[in-house]
Design an enzyme around this catalytic site. Sequence first.
Site, PDB file in Angstrom:
ATOM      1  CD  GLU A 108      36.310  38.671  31.044  1.00 14.96           C
ATOM      2  OE1 GLU A 108      36.874  37.630  30.682  1.00 14.96           O
ATOM      3  OE2 GLU A 108      35.110  38.702  31.424  1.00 14.96           O
ATOM      4  CD  GLU A 126      39.427  35.600  33.575  1.00 23.74           C
ATOM      5  OE1 GLU A 126      38.543  34.939  32.967  1.00 23.74           O
ATOM      6  OE2 GLU A 126      39.180  36.630  34.200  1.00 23.74           O
TER       7      GLU A 126
END
Length: 655
Positions: free
Chosen positions: A153, A305
Amino acid sequence: MPNLSDVTRGRLLYGGDYNPEQWPEETWHEDVRLMKDAGVNSVTLGVFSWSKLEPRPGERDFGWLDRLMDLMHGNGIGVVLATPTASPPPWLGRLHPDTLPRDEDGRIEWWGGRQHFSHSSATYRRHAAAITEDLAARYATHPALTLWHINNEYCTYDHGDEAATRFRAWLRARYGTLEALNTAWGTVFWSQGYGDWEEVMPPRRAHYLKNPAQVLDFRRFTSDMLLECYAAERDIVRRHTPHVPVTTNFMPLWFGQDAWRWAEEEDVVSVDLYPDPRDPLGAQHGALVQDMTRSQARGPWMLMEQAAGPVNWRGVNHPKPRGLNRLWSLQAVARGADAVCYFQWRQSRQGAEKFHSGMIGHAGEEGRTFQEVKRLGADLGTLAPQVSGRPVDASVAILHDWHSWWAGAQEAHPSRRVEYPEILRAWHRALWEANLPTDFAHPEHDLSRYRVVVVPQLYLLTDAAIANLLAHVRRGATLVCGFLTGVADEDDRIRPGGMDARLRALFGIRTLHEWWPLEAGESADCGDWRGTLWSEEIEPDGTADETLPYRGGELDGLPAVLRKGRAWYLSTLPEPEALRTLLARAAAEAGVRPVLDGLPAGVEAVRRGEVLFLLNHGRDPVTVQVPGTHRDLLTGETVTGRVTLGRRGVAVLAS
């Protein structure tokens, strides 16, 4: 280059982040038993393990990871091996404070959380490369390795001195001379002219409004610096394992990252997706992110995710009601995902995310969450032979561009209520509810495969993008364009007339006199429907084939909507039902049909390859009419004429 199909080989990957260093080693074997019981075939290791792998500068502790890699391989579970560089160990910040980022006020972001690294720090990059090099060398030939996951991320900013130096170098490469920079940034305004490169800084704290072109370029620079960090680690692992695909996980609609450009540098495009289970439009948000990720991947993609239950960062963190995890996971598969994964496998007992759910929650294997995880694993195993690698075809494209978003989100614009992501969601929602399959595209991409192109809002459009749109309409495609589009060029310079002249001619607009933003609670009467958020004082040139006027107020009789041939312009944001009706009409006139007609409210239909997914996002059972005879892959039952979907029910039909 290798791709996701080289990993899946006809399967759907299922699993998620596994952080076994948080648990005693005897738990690992229990985890493997439960993974096999749930149908897990893939785990991600090492995402936040830098301090475990390198406890002190230059030391390496790979023994625990060796045992885990062997354990996974011995049980038929593939490993997505992560470089741990998203969260440097405390010793790096202590010994090398130049690796720590600074905010626009010059304050240091210290260790103790995560993502505490400066993308511009040569020291950070050197240490990140070293741990990546040793990790890749050690596990290059390990049979468990299936995919590389770089960092995690990417989302950091840095306004520090080293970032300033790199920013100047980036600007030199972009503009060449200070004269060109001054022209692009419009520095004649407010006496901002630069006479020496050393005067050029990141947009730090200012007394009043910052130069918008400077801020825009800093957004571009930040995305590029993070991409350099990713590419450096990617190139290291590729050198050791050219046959193993590489990815890094996007956050959906993340403001700081030009994901179009990033996707071109990845073998596999992956995303993290966390819709709010209490959001009545959570499924539509999921569909938007899924459509965008599939479009970036140009094929199958990876859901890296999601949450099996509640997250931990909202003001109130609600669990997922029974069946919602399965429903949203199968929605992702319907929209092109070949991997369905979670953060994380086992819910943490300590740390900042101990209330973030896992595939195994605090309730253990008897808990509802794990029981639903098991059912989903069985479903994915059943569906894999029919859907893995199959395309999702769309004839409608939504145009989206991060540079336009960055420019449009600046201060001192006509209305702070205009938030680009919300406009994008409104237009996607209209197409989603009309059951029209939709891709996303960059405005300079090849659009020839799309019969309908919609532009919710692109405040900034390059000349190349405008030429692309005009050419596409000339080829016979339909263009539907929202307000405040084509206003600025690539330097955020307002185009003469407040909208590019070529676009005004395309839509039949003589003059755009004024923008008339609407206050909260205010709307514009457009006859059978109401416009929201925005309106415009437009004088048509008399060439439009159809106009829908404003009724009453200062804009009475002026066009809210114009259509000239196949080109539509909406000078307001129609309320949801009206926008859906308008876009459905434009699509129908272009020969684009819904996946399935006559769907009950709350039911989504998606065709992936030859398989039809029906997903009931409602709380009540519904009956869906389906022509012909089909086999429901999930139940094995034969379906003729209609199918009943229970609460949050799913049917996957093969002819």
